[in-house]
Design a protein around this motif. Structure first.
Motif, PDB file in Angstrom:
ATOM      1  N   LYS A 272       0.762  -1.108   0.123  1.00 23.19           N
ATOM      2  CA  LYS A 272      -0.062   0.001  -0.060  1.00 23.19           C
ATOM      3  C   LYS A 272       0.939   1.101   0.003  1.00 23.19           C
ATOM      4  O   LYS A 272       0.644   2.257  -0.811  1.00 23.19           O
ATOM      5  CB  LYS A 272      -0.916   0.168   1.221  1.00 23.19           C
ATOM      6  CG  LYS A 272      -1.835   1.177   1.182  1.00 23.19           C
ATOM      7  CD  LYS A 272      -3.027   1.375   2.540  1.00 23.19           C
ATOM      8  CE  LYS A 272      -3.897   2.279   2.433  1.00 23.19           C
ATOM      9  NZ  LYS A 272      -4.665   2.375   3.435  1.00 23.19           N
ATOM     10  N   LYS A 363     -10.757  -7.220   0.796  1.00 16.71           N
ATOM     11  CA  LYS A 363     -11.419  -6.981  -0.338  1.00 16.71           C
ATOM     12  C   LYS A 363     -10.409  -6.432  -1.216  1.00 16.71           C
ATOM     13  O   LYS A 363      -9.301  -5.770  -0.838  1.00 16.71           O
ATOM     14  CB  LYS A 363     -12.229  -5.799  -0.070  1.00 16.71           C
ATOM     15  CG  LYS A 363     -13.113  -5.216  -1.350  1.00 16.71           C
ATOM     16  CD  LYS A 363     -13.736  -3.837  -1.252  1.00 16.71           C
ATOM     17  CE  LYS A 363     -14.274  -3.661  -2.353  1.00 16.71           C
ATOM     18  NZ  LYS A 363     -13.298  -2.922  -3.491  1.00 16.71           N
ATOM     19  N   GLU A 365      -7.835  -4.397  -3.286  1.00 12.90           N
ATOM     20  CA  GLU A 365      -7.823  -2.890  -3.260  1.00 12.90           C
ATOM     21  C   GLU A 365      -6.623  -3.008  -4.596  1.00 12.90           C
ATOM     22  O   GLU A 365      -5.882  -3.810  -5.004  1.00 12.90           O
ATOM     23  CB  GLU A 365      -7.229  -2.367  -2.290  1.00 12.90           C
ATOM     24  CG  GLU A 365      -8.076  -2.542  -0.823  1.00 12.90           C
ATOM     25  CD  GLU A 365      -9.434  -1.607  -0.976  1.00 12.90           C
ATOM     26  OE1 GLU A 365      -9.248  -0.802  -1.983  1.00 12.90           O
ATOM     27  OE2 GLU A 365     -10.176  -1.568  -0.151  1.00 12.90           O
ATOM     28  N   TRP A 367      -3.679  -1.925  -4.397  1.00 11.87           N
ATOM     29  CA  TRP A 367      -2.391  -2.413  -4.314  1.00 11.87           C
ATOM     30  C   TRP A 367      -2.052  -3.909  -4.271  1.00 11.87           C
ATOM     31  O   TRP A 367      -1.233  -4.584  -4.121  1.00 11.87           O
ATOM     32  CB  TRP A 367      -1.778  -1.826  -3.017  1.00 11.87           C
ATOM     33  CG  TRP A 367      -2.734  -1.622  -1.885  1.00 11.87           C
ATOM     34  CD1 TRP A 367      -3.199  -2.806  -0.834  1.00 11.87           C
ATOM     35  CD2 TRP A 367      -3.658  -0.642  -1.770  1.00 11.87           C
ATOM     36  NE1 TRP A 367      -4.085  -2.410   0.016  1.00 11.87           N
ATOM     37  CE2 TRP A 367      -4.540  -1.004  -0.506  1.00 11.87           C
ATOM     38  CE3 TRP A 367      -4.008   0.436  -2.237  1.00 11.87           C
ATOM     39  CZ2 TRP A 367      -5.281  -0.292  -0.214  1.00 11.87           C
ATOM     40  CZ3 TRP A 367      -4.992   1.386  -1.609  1.00 11.87           C
ATOM     41  CH2 TRP A 367      -5.558   1.137  -0.411  1.00 11.87           C
ATOM     42  N   ASP A 368      -3.371  -4.601  -4.215  1.00 10.59           N
ATOM     43  CA  ASP A 368      -3.499  -5.992  -4.216  1.00 10.59           C
ATOM     44  C   ASP A 368      -3.707  -6.581  -5.599  1.00 10.59           C
ATOM     45  O   ASP A 368      -3.557  -7.660  -5.952  1.00 10.59           O
ATOM     46  CB  ASP A 368      -4.976  -6.467  -3.517  1.00 10.59           C
ATOM     47  CG  ASP A 368      -4.887  -6.025  -2.231  1.00 10.59           C
ATOM     48  OD1 ASP A 368      -3.723  -6.056  -1.335  1.00 10.59           O
ATOM     49  OD2 ASP A 368      -5.861  -5.549  -1.669  1.00 10.59           O
ATOM     50  N   TYR A 369      -3.822  -5.606  -6.674  1.00 12.03           N
ATOM     51  CA  TYR A 369      -4.290  -6.397  -7.981  1.00 12.03           C
ATOM     52  C   TYR A 369      -3.199  -6.993  -8.589  1.00 12.03           C
ATOM     53  O   TYR A 369      -3.756  -8.217  -9.141  1.00 12.03           O
ATOM     54  CB  TYR A 369      -4.701  -4.993  -8.869  1.00 12.03           C
ATOM     55  CG  TYR A 369      -5.621  -5.489  -9.999  1.00 12.03           C
ATOM     56  CD1 TYR A 369      -5.166  -6.335 -11.076  1.00 12.03           C
ATOM     57  CD2 TYR A 369      -6.912  -4.799 -10.369  1.00 12.03           C
ATOM     58  CE1 TYR A 369      -6.237  -6.749 -12.196  1.00 12.03           C
ATOM     59  CE2 TYR A 369      -7.887  -5.335 -11.130  1.00 12.03           C
ATOM     60  CZ  TYR A 369      -7.504  -6.206 -12.191  1.00 12.03           C
ATOM     61  OH  TYR A 369      -8.057  -6.715 -13.287  1.00 12.03           O
ATOM     62  N   SER A 619     -12.902   0.343  -8.920  1.00  8.62           N
ATOM     63  CA  SER A 619     -12.421   0.925  -7.886  1.00  8.62           C
ATOM     64  C   SER A 619     -11.026   0.188  -7.617  1.00  8.62           C
ATOM     65  O   SER A 619     -10.040   0.373  -6.817  1.00  8.62           O
ATOM     66  CB  SER A 619     -13.108   0.895  -6.678  1.00  8.62           C
ATOM     67  OG  SER A 619     -13.529  -0.570  -6.170  1.00  8.62           O
ATOM     68  N   GLU A 620     -10.762  -1.151  -8.125  1.00 10.36           N
ATOM     69  CA  GLU A 620      -9.793  -2.053  -7.829  1.00 10.36           C
ATOM     70  C   GLU A 620      -8.263  -1.330  -8.628  1.00 10.36           C
ATOM     71  O   GLU A 620      -7.280  -2.215  -8.406  1.00 10.36           O
ATOM     72  CB  GLU A 620     -10.190  -3.377  -8.134  1.00 10.36           C
ATOM     73  CG  GLU A 620     -11.315  -4.116  -7.296  1.00 10.36           C
ATOM     74  CD  GLU A 620     -12.520  -3.882  -7.754  1.00 10.36           C
ATOM     75  OE1 GLU A 620     -13.549  -4.188  -6.923  1.00 10.36           O
ATOM     76  OE2 GLU A 620     -12.544  -2.980  -9.016  1.00 10.36           O
TER      77      GLU A 620
END
Length: 718
Positions: A272, A363, A365, A367-369, A619-620
């Motif tokens: 993040k 969920k 986000e 920075w997870d994609y 939003s992701e």
């Protein structure tokens, strides 16, 4: 991406609308002695003379630019004050040859700006920007000069010139016209003032982004390296040591460092931080924030084109592009957008399933994609990007590009010893380019591969000298510039498949430069939504069997990439297309919508949020280039309302690729390759791009090929 250095923006005599003039100027100039300043001296040495990169000093730059402008204006005055009736030979030809000294100085300026920036240079850059704007205005608003150009143009409408000369005249006249030559005196004064103000704003924008790239570094401890590869860790350790943080590991604020970290790091909190640093460049609410600068740029651009009767900047800009109108560009983007965001929804659902199965209570986000996309890739296709990376060595990829250039263009690349050709940094390497059969010298190729402080992010191609023949043939000096993380000593440079694709892309620009057969400098220019086509097309050769089987070998064992892994790569070719297409298109749509909007009292941050909401942006993930760091659009004007051009060019790319797929010899079919060089590379801007493509393909390009390439639903004809 083609270089957006100020050389491309400011150098040329009719600089706002013509190509750079890299050619010899035989006229004597009496006013200024240039012998003492190395940046003004004639290029000497082998290969028709090369830039003295080993001797350049930023301290010489201001004097060299100012002297170059003086000499350039002498050239213009000589043309404008010629008392003979205006002809192509006494007006257009000397205009093509003008400002030789300034052009050469801007080769050095481009290096200082893009490859070797420093606080000292940025101060000089800020001081020179308004002076260069004044210089441009003195040319574009020179009434005597314009009347001579107009006289040649008007005469050519009655008695057409030879094809290449007519194209030069048409482009030159259109350039003057688009840049206010027909305005009255008061309007011209305001036009020049706007350009002067914009030049400073562009410089400030670029320097603010560079500041945030240099100053937001994330340092890791040894216990924060989970998931990262050994080669990445070694590179991060070296960078930290170089920055005085021995024993730590540095994640720099560049895509080449950010992207692999977000893909593999198991430390979500750190992901993040790294993500936020990267996507907040120019948007930190401090002295380096770009939002107000962007608002001012938009207002000034609209006012400037309004002087000429245009409703908005996009309408003015696109009139001489392939798209012709903002509506045509928007229609293409919106034809693809619904399929792209629908695919993102599918990709996110797959990621959430993997996260849930792992017991990760979260969920997805932004920075997870990348992290979970990689998990899905491994699950769905049993494909590990890091495994693929072990076979993607920078040196071998360079050899692969040379192989492709040999098969398609008949070029041979031979490395040159450093001492024979000066370079501006020890990392830069140079090759001679020759014809494989005749041995004819074509030019030099410079490669600057590694990221470093003072070098702008991304990858680009540029020329130090272009091919022309109107004053005798010139060779080509072209360069490719990347930002790969420099490895620890003795380690191989391993890159991702995406980075390898970009490497091929930029080399495509270089091949476009080398293959030029145009007579006049202006014809080396390009139509922005076409010039990315040739480079995007070259990306396709990375995945050909010939390249994969010969050049993708394990960096430690030398073993070729296994056929089973190749099969996985090909099966996964449309994987993550939702992400790739959506992050790009969001930026392209934002670029266009910003320039179609009323900029009065515009709040950039609010406009970005509301526009993305209207588009139903997932939003992701973020835009590829958020507005406050969108250098393509706000560090100059090359890509302003033109970022859509990558998609426009990709329609051509996908369609042209199918021409090779359908040919007996596939991607190395000689007949199709010969047509590729003849119609799509060598002519540069000497013919209308749409006509050039029809000559190659026998018809216009169709969007269906692009949709097939991306695995999106193909629209049915009514």
């Amino acid at each position: 991406m083609i270089s957006k250095s100020l050389k491309a923006v400011f150098v040329c005599s009719i600089v706002l609308f013509s190509s750079c003039k890299d050619d010899k100027n035989s006229e004597e100039k009496m006013t200024t002695n240039t012998s003492d300043n190395i940046l003004l001296q004639k290029w000497t040495g082998p290969y028709e003379g090369v830039p003295a990169f080993d001797k350049m000093n930023v301290k010489d730059l201001k004097e060299a630019i100012e002297t170059g402008m003086t000499l350039g204006l002498e050239d213009i005055d000589a043309i404008a004050n010629n008392t003979e009736a205006a002809t192509f030979e006494n007006t257009i030809v000397p205009l093509e040859a003008s400002a030789k000294e300034l052009n050469d100085v801007f080769t050095y300026y481009g290096i200082f700006s893009s490859n070797m920036s420093s606080p000292e240079f940025r101060d000089i850059q800020g001081e020179l920007a308004p002076k260069l704007s004044d210089y441009n205005s003195k040319i574009s608003q020179n009434e005597k000069l314009f009347q001579r150009v107009k006289a040649v143009y008007d005469a050519s409408q009655k008695n057409p010139l030879p094809t290449d000369q007519q194209r030069v005249v048409d482009l030159t006249y259109k350039g003057f016209e688009m840049n206010g030559a027909n305005l009255n005196a008061e309007q011209k004064k305001r036009y020049a003032a706007i350009n002067k103000e914009l030049s400073s704003l562009y410089t400030d924008f670029s320097n603010n982004v560079l500041h945030d790239e240099e100053n937001y570094v994330t340092y890791l401890n040894k216990n924060q390296l989970g998931g990262l590869s050994e080669s990445f860790i070694k590179s991060a350790a070296k960078i930290a040591t170089d920055k005085g943080q021995d024993g730590k590991y540095a994640i720099t604020n560049s895509r080449s460092s950010m992207d692999p970290f977000l893909t593999y790091s198991t430390e979500r909190d750190l992901r993040k931080i790294v993500w936020t640093n990267y996507y907040a460049r120019g948007d930190n609410g401090d002295d380096y924030d770009n939002n107000q600068i962007i608002a001012e740029i938009l207002k000034l651009r609209k006012e400037r084109v309004g002087l000429m009767g245009y409703d908005n900047f996009a309408e003015w800009r696109l009139q001489d592009r392939m798209a012709k109108t903002p509506e045509n560009a928007m229609d293409l983007m919106m034809a693809v957008w619904p399929a792209a965001i629908a695919r993102v929804g599918e990709e996110v659902a797959d990621m959430q399933t993997v996260a849930n199965a792992n017991g990760d209570k979260l969920k997805i986000e932004p920075w997870d994609y990348r992290y979970y996309a990689e998990k899905v890739r491994q699950k769905k296709y049993d494909l590990d990007s890091d495994e693929v990376k072990q076979y993607l060595q920078l040196d071998k990829l360079t050899e692969a590009m040379f192989y492709v250039a040999g098969r398609l263009f008949n070029y041979k690349f031979t490395p040159i010893e450093d001492q024979k050709v000066p370079v501006f940094h020890e990392d830069v390497k140079v090759w001679e380019v020759t014809d494989k059969d005749s041995g004819k010298h074509i030019g030099l190729w410079y490669l600057d591969p590694y990221a470093r402080e003072g070098k702008r992010s991304g990858a680009w191609a540029t020329t130090y000298r272009s091919y022309t023949s109107y004053q005798g043939e010139t060779n080509v000096l072209a360069s490719n510039n990347s930002n790969f993380v420099k490895p620890a000593p003795g380690e191989s440079v391993l890159v991702s498949w995406d980075d390898a694709t970009t490497f091929f892309h930029e080399f495509g620009h270089a091949l476009h430069f080398f293959s030029s057969n145009v007579k006049y400098p202006t014809l080396n220019g390009g139509v922005r939504d076409y010039t990315e086509f040739q480079s995007q097309l070259l990306e396709r050769w990375l995945s050909t069997d010939e390249v994969i089987n010969q050049f993708l070998v394990h960096h430690e064992t030398g073993e070729p990439i296994p056929a089973s892994l190749v099969e996985k790569i090909k099966k996964a070719s449309t994987f993550n297309q939702g992400f790739g297409t959506t992050e790009y298109l969001a930026s392209a749509l934002m670029d266009m919508k910003l320039h179609l909007a009323d900029p009065t009292n515009i709040d950039i941050d609010k406009f970005e949020r509301e526009t993305l909401a209207e588009l139903k942006m997932p939003s992701e993930l973020p835009m590829r280039h958020r507005t406050p760091q969108f250098g393509h659009v706000f560090s100059g004007e090359g890509y302003a309302t033109a970022y859509y051009g990558y998609m426009w060019a990709d329609v051509l790319t996908s369609d042209a690729s199918e021409a090779f797929k359908e040919a007996p010899g596939g991607f190395y079919d000689k007949e199709v390759a010969d047509k590729l060089v003849k119609y799509l590379f060598a002519p540069r801007n000497s013919m209308d791009p749409a006509e050039a493509y029809r000559l190659f393909r026998g018809r216009e390009a169709k969007i269906e090929a692009l949709m097939r390439d991306r695995g999106f639903p193909v629209p049915t004809e009514n």
